[in-house]
Design a protein around this motif. Sequence first.
Motif, PDB file in Angstrom:
ATOM      1  N   ILE A 171       0.873  -1.371   0.004  1.00  0.00           N
ATOM      2  CA  ILE A 171       0.053   0.117   0.005  1.00  0.00           C
ATOM      3  C   ILE A 171       0.874   1.391  -0.120  1.00  0.00           C
ATOM      4  CG2 ILE A 171      -2.187  -0.938   1.107  1.00  0.00           C
ATOM      5  CD1 ILE A 171      -1.282  -0.111   3.800  1.00  0.00           C
ATOM      6  N   VAL A 172       2.011   1.090  -0.093  1.00  0.00           N
ATOM      7  CA  VAL A 172       3.067   2.263  -0.199  1.00  0.00           C
ATOM      8  C   VAL A 172       2.960   2.880  -1.716  1.00  0.00           C
ATOM      9  CG1 VAL A 172       5.468   3.007  -0.084  1.00  0.00           C
ATOM     10  CG2 VAL A 172       4.671   1.245   1.606  1.00  0.00           C
ATOM     11  N   THR A 173       2.742   4.102  -1.508  1.00  0.00           N
ATOM     12  CA  THR A 173       2.509   4.807  -2.765  1.00  0.00           C
ATOM     13  C   THR A 173       3.729   5.442  -3.461  1.00  0.00           C
ATOM     14  OG1 THR A 173       2.130   6.977  -1.921  1.00  0.00           O
ATOM     15  CG2 THR A 173       0.247   5.660  -2.456  1.00  0.00           C
ATOM     16  N   LEU A 174       3.821   5.839  -4.688  1.00  0.00           N
ATOM     17  CA  LEU A 174       5.168   6.266  -5.059  1.00  0.00           C
ATOM     18  C   LEU A 174       5.819   7.529  -4.222  1.00  0.00           C
ATOM     19  CD1 LEU A 174       7.099   6.319  -6.978  1.00  0.00           C
ATOM     20  CD2 LEU A 174       5.843   7.675  -8.386  1.00  0.00           C
ATOM     21  N   LYS A 175       4.785   8.176  -3.851  1.00  0.00           N
ATOM     22  CA  LYS A 175       5.186   9.335  -3.092  1.00  0.00           C
ATOM     23  C   LYS A 175       5.585   8.922  -1.638  1.00  0.00           C
ATOM     24  CE  LYS A 175       3.210  13.753  -2.324  1.00  0.00           C
ATOM     25  NZ  LYS A 175       1.884  14.435  -1.922  1.00  0.00           N
ATOM     26  N   GLN A 176       5.007   8.078  -1.319  1.00  0.00           N
ATOM     27  CA  GLN A 176       5.343   7.660  -0.075  1.00  0.00           C
ATOM     28  C   GLN A 176       6.712   6.824   0.011  1.00  0.00           C
ATOM     29  OE1 GLN A 176       2.081   5.398   1.027  1.00  0.00           O
ATOM     30  NE2 GLN A 176       1.459   6.851   2.705  1.00  0.00           N
ATOM     31  N   ALA A 177       7.028   6.165  -1.027  1.00  0.00           N
ATOM     32  CA  ALA A 177       8.236   5.196  -1.233  1.00  0.00           C
ATOM     33  C   ALA A 177       9.436   6.368  -1.598  1.00  0.00           C
ATOM     34  CB  ALA A 177       8.072   4.390  -2.642  1.00  0.00           C
ATOM     35  N   ILE A 178       9.408   7.268  -2.261  1.00  0.00           N
ATOM     36  CA  ILE A 178      10.464   8.331  -2.315  1.00  0.00           C
ATOM     37  C   ILE A 178      10.838   8.858  -0.971  1.00  0.00           C
ATOM     38  CG2 ILE A 178      10.870  10.384  -3.503  1.00  0.00           C
ATOM     39  CD1 ILE A 178       9.277   9.388  -5.646  1.00  0.00           C
ATOM     40  N   ASN A 223      14.013   8.927   4.023  1.00  0.00           N
ATOM     41  CA  ASN A 223      13.989   8.285   5.460  1.00  0.00           C
ATOM     42  C   ASN A 223      15.137   7.238   5.906  1.00  0.00           C
ATOM     43  OD1 ASN A 223      12.158  10.352   6.022  1.00  0.00           O
ATOM     44  ND2 ASN A 223      10.620   8.942   6.208  1.00  0.00           N
ATOM     45  N   SER A 224      14.959   6.188   4.911  1.00  0.00           N
ATOM     46  CA  SER A 224      16.046   5.086   5.201  1.00  0.00           C
ATOM     47  C   SER A 224      17.517   5.605   5.195  1.00  0.00           C
ATOM     48  CB  SER A 224      15.640   3.985   4.255  1.00  0.00           C
ATOM     49  OG  SER A 224      16.235   4.230   3.150  1.00  0.00           O
ATOM     50  N   TRP A 234      11.235  -2.611   8.452  1.00  0.00           N
ATOM     51  CA  TRP A 234      11.780  -3.277   7.292  1.00  0.00           C
ATOM     52  C   TRP A 234      11.005  -3.331   6.040  1.00  0.00           C
ATOM     53  CZ3 TRP A 234      16.763  -3.374   7.266  1.00  0.00           C
ATOM     54  CH2 TRP A 234      17.236  -3.426   8.323  1.00  0.00           C
ATOM     55  N   ALA A 235       9.694  -3.231   6.110  1.00  0.00           N
ATOM     56  CA  ALA A 235       8.590  -3.343   4.879  1.00  0.00           C
ATOM     57  C   ALA A 235       8.969  -2.066   4.195  1.00  0.00           C
ATOM     58  CB  ALA A 235       7.455  -3.439   5.269  1.00  0.00           C
ATOM     59  N   GLU A 236       9.155  -0.933   5.098  1.00  0.00           N
ATOM     60  CA  GLU A 236       9.559   0.371   4.506  1.00  0.00           C
ATOM     61  C   GLU A 236      10.464   0.475   3.789  1.00  0.00           C
ATOM     62  OE1 GLU A 236       6.495   2.854   7.417  1.00  0.00           O
ATOM     63  OE2 GLU A 236       8.560   3.460   7.492  1.00  0.00           O
ATOM     64  N   THR A 252      17.898 -14.627  -1.040  1.00  0.00           N
ATOM     65  CA  THR A 252      18.039 -13.585  -1.989  1.00  0.00           C
ATOM     66  C   THR A 252      17.269 -12.195  -1.448  1.00  0.00           C
ATOM     67  OG1 THR A 252      17.530 -14.969  -3.804  1.00  0.00           O
ATOM     68  CG2 THR A 252      16.874 -12.743  -4.116  1.00  0.00           C
ATOM     69  N   ALA A 253      16.128 -11.754  -0.729  1.00  0.00           N
ATOM     70  CA  ALA A 253      15.608 -10.611  -0.460  1.00  0.00           C
ATOM     71  C   ALA A 253      16.315 -10.146   0.753  1.00  0.00           C
ATOM     72  CB  ALA A 253      13.900 -10.978  -0.249  1.00  0.00           C
ATOM     73  N   GLY A 254      16.357 -10.962   1.762  1.00  0.00           N
ATOM     74  CA  GLY A 254      16.791 -10.194   2.857  1.00  0.00           C
ATOM     75  C   GLY A 254      18.167  -9.835   2.726  1.00  0.00           C
ATOM     76  N   TYR A 255      19.138 -10.632   2.218  1.00  0.00           N
ATOM     77  CA  TYR A 255      20.449 -10.237   2.000  1.00  0.00           C
ATOM     78  C   TYR A 255      20.557  -9.109   1.303  1.00  0.00           C
ATOM     79  CZ  TYR A 255      25.200 -10.312   0.282  1.00  0.00           C
ATOM     80  OH  TYR A 255      26.503  -9.941  -0.077  1.00  0.00           O
ATOM     81  N   MET A 256      19.625  -8.737   0.188  1.00  0.00           N
ATOM     82  CA  MET A 256      19.596  -7.700  -0.789  1.00  0.00           C
ATOM     83  C   MET A 256      19.345  -6.308   0.080  1.00  0.00           C
ATOM     84  SD  MET A 256      17.056  -6.728  -3.927  1.00  0.00           S
ATOM     85  CE  MET A 256      15.508  -6.453  -2.927  1.00  0.00           C
ATOM     86  N   VAL A 257      18.407  -6.464   0.964  1.00  0.00           N
ATOM     87  CA  VAL A 257      17.919  -5.424   1.703  1.00  0.00           C
ATOM     88  C   VAL A 257      19.001  -5.061   2.702  1.00  0.00           C
ATOM     89  CG1 VAL A 257      16.240  -4.569   3.587  1.00  0.00           C
ATOM     90  CG2 VAL A 257      15.225  -5.802   1.354  1.00  0.00           C
ATOM     91  N   TRP A 258      19.608  -6.153   3.433  1.00  0.00           N
ATOM     92  CA  TRP A 258      20.636  -5.763   4.447  1.00  0.00           C
ATOM     93  C   TRP A 258      21.992  -5.166   3.826  1.00  0.00           C
ATOM     94  CZ3 TRP A 258      20.487  -4.605   9.228  1.00  0.00           C
ATOM     95  CH2 TRP A 258      21.724  -5.009   9.952  1.00  0.00           C
TER      96      TRP A 258
END
Length: 663
Positions: A21-28, A33-34, A57-59, A293-299
Motif C-alpha cells: 500500500i506504499v504509494t510512489l510518493k510515500q516510497a520516495i 528516510n531510510s 523493514w517493510a518500508e 535473496t531478498a533479506g540479503y539484498m535489503v541488508w
Amino acid sequence: MLSLHNFKPKIGNVTRNRAGIVTLKQAIKKRMNSRIRNLEEYHKAYQESVSQPEKFWAEIAAEFSWKKPWDKVLEWNFRDFNVKWFDGAKLNITENCLDRHLESRGDQVAILWESNNPEIHGRQLSYRQLHTEVCKAANMLKNLGVKKGDRVCIYLPMVPEAAVAMLACARIGAIHSVVFAGFSAQSLADRIHDAQCAYVITADGAFRGSKSIALKEIVDEALQQSPSVKKVLVLKHTAQPVHWQEGRDCWWHEELEGCSEHCEAATMDAEDMLFILYTSGSTGKPKGVVHTTAGYMVWSAYTFRNVFQYEKGDVYWCTADVGWITGHSYIVYGPLLEGATTLMFEGIPTWPDAGRFWQIIDKYKVNIFYTAPTAIRSLMAHGDAFVYPHSLASLKTLGTVGEPINEEAWQWYYDNIGKGKCWVVDTWWQTETGGIMISPLAHITPAKPTYATLPLPGIQPVLVNGQGEEIKGNNAEGNLCIKFPWPGMLRTTYGDHERCRLNYFSTYENRYFTGDGCRRDFEGNYRIIGRVDDVINVSGHRMGTAEVENAINEHPHVIESAVVGFPHPIKGQGIYAYVICDHLPQQPEQRKKEILEMVTKMIGAIAKPDKIQFVSGLPKTRSGKIMRRILRKIAEGDTGNLGDTSTLLDPAIVESIRDGALQ
Ligand code: PRX
C-alpha cells in the motif's frame, strides 16, 4: 519489473500488503528516510526497528524493485532455526543492482578496475555496460547448461569478470559459491564437493604482485576428485599455457561470442538461495553459509548506504577479495544495489611498493576506503615515507573490518591516511551476518578508537555470561549474541541444517551466538575482543584450529598436533602449532618445512603456522580433551602462571612444553 507502488493490495490482508500500500510518493519519502542523516535519526530508526521490526523493514524494502510483494515480512524461531524474510515475494537481485539504475545512472561508472600491474591501463564499466556484460554472461551460462538452482563455483582473480560471473549466476537463479583464489586444490575440491557444483568458472592464471598463480592448474588438480563438475569455463587473463580437457573445458571469450545482450531475469522467491560461502568454524571442515535473496539484498544495501554514507558521485574502494564475504557484500552487492562506483583492485598493497594503496587512492580520487587492520598495520610498519608522496585529499571516510583494530593502528590510520579529517568506521560483522552489524555511521556516530560502537538498526546485541544469562547494563563483558533476526542473517549451512542450528543456536537458548567475546562500555559502545571458540583470526582470515591440525596431521610422521593463536604484531593473531611426531625429528627445520608444505597443500598458504614446536605430548585432561588454555599461554610467552594443571592426565608434560618453548 515493477515497483511496489504498482501493486494492488488485497483488501483485508494488512500484513500481506503492508508494503503494497506504499504509494510512489510515500516510497520516495521513505527512501529519504531510510538514509540516516544524524544521530537523532539513528536513535529513532533504532527504536523503530526494535519496537516495530516488520513495519520498519517493510518500508525499507519498499524502495527496491519486486516482481511480487511479500505475504509476510518476517517469520522466525531460533529454536529449530527457521527464519524467513519477505516470504512470498518474487524478485531478482540483479534487476535491483543493474536494471533499476539504467535510467537514472546508466552511464555512471559501476565498476572501476585497477590491474595488479600499475603500468597496465585499468578498465571501467558503466552501469549500462555492466548490465550488458551480465546479460551476455548469463546467456553464456544458460548455453552451457546452467539452470536455476545449480551451484556454480567461482575461482577467479580480482577482475571485473568475477563480479560479472556472480551477477550472471544470480540473473538466472544459479547459486554461486565463490572460493578465494588463494585456497589450495584440496580446499577447492572440498568446497566443490560439498556444494555439488556442476560448473566451475576460473581463469588461466592470476597476478599477485610479482608472482603469477596458475589457477587453471589448481582447478585441474581439484577436479581429479570432483566428479560432479561437467564444465569448466576459463577466462583468459594471464595468457599462460594451460592444460585442456576437451569436452569439459571452454574459454569464456569463445562461449561469450554471439551471446545476446538481453536476458530475462529469473523470478526468484525471496528465500531462494543466492549464494553459498564457505567459512571456518571451530569443528570439522568449513561450512557453506547460505544467504538467500531478498533479506540479503535489503541488508547489504541498507548497511552500505548508512555505514558509509555514500553520496552520488563518490568513488568507493573496498580492498577485500570477492572470495570473502566482505567482497560479496561491499564490493559487489551493497555498492551496486546503491548505484555506487565501486573499485576493484587485482593486486597487493606492497607491490611494486608499500605506497600502492595510496597511489591508487590519488589516481581514482577515492572518497571512501575500506580495508583490514592487518593491511593498516603492515603498511604502517613500512614507514610513513610511502604515504607522504600522496595527497589522499579525496578521502572522507575510512573503514576497517575483519579483526580487532589496536589503538596504535587506528590512530595511525586516522592521522596519516585520514589526515585527521576523515571518519573511521570500525565495522564488526561476520560471514554469517551477511552485512555490517555494529559500526559507527560515517560522519554521524562519534567514533571511539578500537570500538565498533553502536548496533545498526535491526540489530539487538546481548552479552551473555558463563551461565548463559544476559548481562544487562553497561560496563560489562561477555559473549556476544544477537537476540532477534535481521534480514541479512544466514539461513542454513549447505546440506546440513542441524549443524547450523547446533553451531549458532544451541549454545544459548533463543539467541544467535557469534563466537566473539565483547565489551560494552559505560555509554553502550561495543568493542569486539576476539573469538572465544577454537577459531583464530589471522590477518582478518578466519581459521579453524581443527582444520589446521587436520592438515598438519596429514604429514606421515605426525602423530598428533594442537594449534592455537598467539598475538602477532602485524597479523593480529599468528598460528602456533604443537606437533607430536613418531620420533623426535633429527632435522627439525626440514620437518617444519615439510609441515608448512603440507598445510599449504591442504588449505593454502594463508594457514601456514608461524611457529612450530615439536613436543612429546599434549596437556590433556583425563577425558582426553586438550587443555588449550595452557597451550595459548605458552604460545603467548606467558609462562609464569599456567593456572590449575591438577586435572591433567600428565601434569609434567606442561613443564616440558614450556621448557621447549623457551629454548
Ligand atoms: O571475530 C570477529 C572478526 O571476524 C570474525 C568474522 O570473520 P569472517 O566471517 O571471516 O568475516 C570477516 C569480515 C566480516 C568475527 O567473528 N571481526 C570482524 N570484524 C571485526 C572483527 N573483530 C573485531 N572488530 C571488527 N571490526
